[in-house]
Design a protein around this motif. Structure first.
Motif, PDB file in Angstrom:
ATOM      1  N   LEU A 129       1.868 -11.650 -58.293  1.00 25.57           N
ATOM      2  CA  LEU A 129       1.516 -11.123 -59.348  1.00 25.57           C
ATOM      3  C   LEU A 129       2.571 -10.989 -60.354  1.00 25.57           C
ATOM      4  O   LEU A 129       2.505 -11.002 -61.445  1.00 25.57           O
TER       5      LEU A 129
ATOM      6  N   VAL B  54       2.164 -14.091 -62.725  1.00 25.75           N
ATOM      7  CA  VAL B  54       1.143 -13.691 -63.713  1.00 25.75           C
ATOM      8  C   VAL B  54       1.956 -13.011 -64.849  1.00 25.75           C
ATOM      9  O   VAL B  54       2.005 -13.319 -66.235  1.00 25.75           O
ATOM     10  N   ARG B  55       2.872 -12.136 -64.487  1.00 28.16           N
ATOM     11  CA  ARG B  55       3.743 -11.298 -65.498  1.00 28.16           C
ATOM     12  C   ARG B  55       4.549 -12.304 -66.337  1.00 28.16           C
ATOM     13  O   ARG B  55       4.845 -11.953 -67.541  1.00 28.16           O
TER      14      ARG B  55
ATOM     15  N   LYS C  66       2.576 -14.028 -68.925  1.00 29.46           N
ATOM     16  CA  LYS C  66       2.320 -13.526 -70.065  1.00 29.46           C
ATOM     17  C   LYS C  66       3.231 -13.463 -70.876  1.00 29.46           C
ATOM     18  O   LYS C  66       2.917 -13.599 -72.225  1.00 29.46           O
TER      19      LYS C  66
ATOM     20  N   GLN D 186      -6.212  -8.579 -57.521  1.00 28.73           N
ATOM     21  CA  GLN D 186      -5.142  -8.097 -58.572  1.00 28.73           C
ATOM     22  C   GLN D 186      -4.483  -9.279 -59.440  1.00 28.73           C
ATOM     23  O   GLN D 186      -4.555  -9.137 -60.693  1.00 28.73           O
TER      24      GLN D 186
ATOM     25  N   LYS E 132      -7.397 -10.527 -61.553  1.00 27.24           N
ATOM     26  CA  LYS E 132      -7.719  -9.710 -62.655  1.00 27.24           C
ATOM     27  C   LYS E 132      -6.508  -9.824 -63.845  1.00 27.24           C
ATOM     28  O   LYS E 132      -7.358  -9.905 -65.214  1.00 27.24           O
ATOM     29  N   GLU E 133      -5.604  -9.738 -63.397  1.00 31.63           N
ATOM     30  CA  GLU E 133      -4.317  -9.716 -64.653  1.00 31.63           C
ATOM     31  C   GLU E 133      -4.116 -11.049 -65.266  1.00 31.63           C
ATOM     32  O   GLU E 133      -3.799 -11.304 -66.479  1.00 31.63           O
TER      33      GLU E 133
END
Length: 422
Positions: free
Chosen positions: A256, A259-260, A263, A285, A288-289
């Motif tokens: 995760l 993904v951040r 971004k 998760q 989705k992100e």
């Protein structure tokens, strides 16, 4: 001296590090001329692959599969069951008696157990002590070597709930000392783990550093493999630098965070993130992100050939894991001359040398640090290439062909010593 080795692990797997180390041990011991067998449960990646009823009705209490289709090595599957606690573990049934039969049938003179928080290592330590006591009483003449490989991960409060931390603490302080009293060798993935084992009661003379390593066969044709079709297959632009995560999509591995990071870098049109691996507890998760991020491709689990192609196409590997005993996947990227940006937890801070073959950030939550590290390497290709060359040299020290020869030599030395003084 020809060794006959039982490698004991609670399940087999195509993707999980500890299980892969156990299976590769069997493969490479056999490649250098010894007999070796994986002794494991009826489970593969948490799924029952041999009906329990087949084991229960057998006189031996096990089923031998010389060409096991799941582990791909000669495998002895014993009666076993999934447990709800501790998490992610399998327990063996009536294992001491079954191991007695296996040892006799396959003439084992070495047993190597893997992992913690399950009953295999504990039962083997009892079995070995029983065998040695029988020999003292002139009832048994067999000399056996017992080695244990914990793949140890500290009960870190950032990784585990208080309940699981308490369980790990209890296992480490109750069972590990029992194993230390009986084991001839304690196999440690890193010198960092070796220090932990000594603090918990292991004798320094028992310690043997065995990092697990790279399966030579998976990379034998690495330089000749054509990876040019990988981008088209997964819809990745040709003119971008791939920043790759490869591993199970699970909370411990922390994809995760990738993904951040993506971004934060969505405006960099020259950077594209690939998140590849088997779905785990963080899959939903992550998916989705990542929705709406044009700079992220999620592939799911890759075939062996596509994994190699991804490594060849990757500019930088990123791992923001919350806990890693070592990091076999990072070794594979390093073998492909790919530098690694890492959270530098536990074994990773030893494997990847900061500023030499990768960059350490300040833990698994340091998103900003990872962003800066990625931009630095993307904008400084000479530095990226220097680290990549160093990474390749570092990874070549971890080829299983060499590591297993050294371990077999040590086991032979110990066995000969026992026989000389028996």
């Amino acid at each position: 001296m020809r060794l006959s080795i039982g490698i004991v692990m609670y399940q087999s797997s195509n993707s999980k590090g500890q299980e892969l180390v156990a299976q590769r041990m069997v493969k490479w011991f056999r490649k250098i001329g010894h007999d070796a067998y994986l002794i494991t449960s009826i489970y593969h990646d948490g799924k029952e692959v041999i009906p329990q009823s087949q084991i229960e009705i057998s006189v031996e209490g096990y089923r031998y599969l010389p060409d096991d289709p799941w582990s791909n090595v000669p495998t002895i599957r014993v009666n076993s069951y999934l447990v709800s606690w501790p998490p992610r573990r399998v327990m063996f049934k009536n294992f001491i008696d079954v191991l007695r039969k296996i040892t006799s049938k396959f003439n084992l003179n070495v047993i190597i157990t893997h992992s913690t928080l399950w009953n295999g290592p504990e039962e083997v330590s009892k079995f070995i002590l029983w065998k040695r006591t029988m020999k003292m009483l002139d009832v048994d003449e067999c000399d056996m070597i017992f080695a244990h490989m914990s793949h140890y991960q500290p009960p870190d409060p950032t990784r585990y709930s208080p309940v699981e931390r308490a369980y790990r603490f209890a296992w480490n302080h109750l069972i590990l000392p029992q194993i230390f009293k009986v084991a001839d060798l304690i196999l440690c993935v890193t010198p960092i783990e070796a220090e932990e084992m000594i603090k918990m009661g292991a004798n320094p003379d028992q310690i043997f550093v065995f990092p697990g390593g790279i399966d030579d066969d998976e990379f034998i044709d690495f330089d000749e493999i054509d990876s040019s079709d990988f981008r088209a297959k997964y819809g990745i632009p040709e003119n971008v630098k791939i920043i790759a995560y490869l591993g199970t999509i699970e909370e411990r591995k922390n994809p995760l965070a990738i993904v951040r990071i993506a971004k934060k870098l969505r405006n960099r049109k020259d950077i594209h993130f690939v998140i590849a691996g088997k779905p785990g507890d963080q899959w939903d998760q992550v998916v989705k992100e990542a929705e709406g991020l044009d700079n992220v491709t999620i592939t799911g689990e890759l075939s062996k050939i596509d994994k190699v192609k991804l490594i060849k196409e990757t500019y930088v590997n990123v791992i923001m894991s919350k806990m890693e005993a070592l990091g076999l996947t990072q070794l594979e990227f390093m073998y492909g001359s790919v530098p690694v940006i890492t959270s530098a937890v536990y074994g990773q801070k030893w494997l990847i040398r900061h500023g030499i073959d990768g960059i350490h950030v300040n833990g698994p939550d340091d998103i900003e640090g990872a962003v800066k590290a990625i931009e630095y390497l993307v904008d400084n290709i000479d530095e990226r290439n220097r680290m990549g060359r160093n990474a390749r040299e570092r990874a070549q020290e971890f080829l299983l062909s060499n590591l297993i020869i050294k371990l077999a030599s040590k086991l032979t030395e110990l066995l000969r010593h026992k026989e000389a003084y028996s």
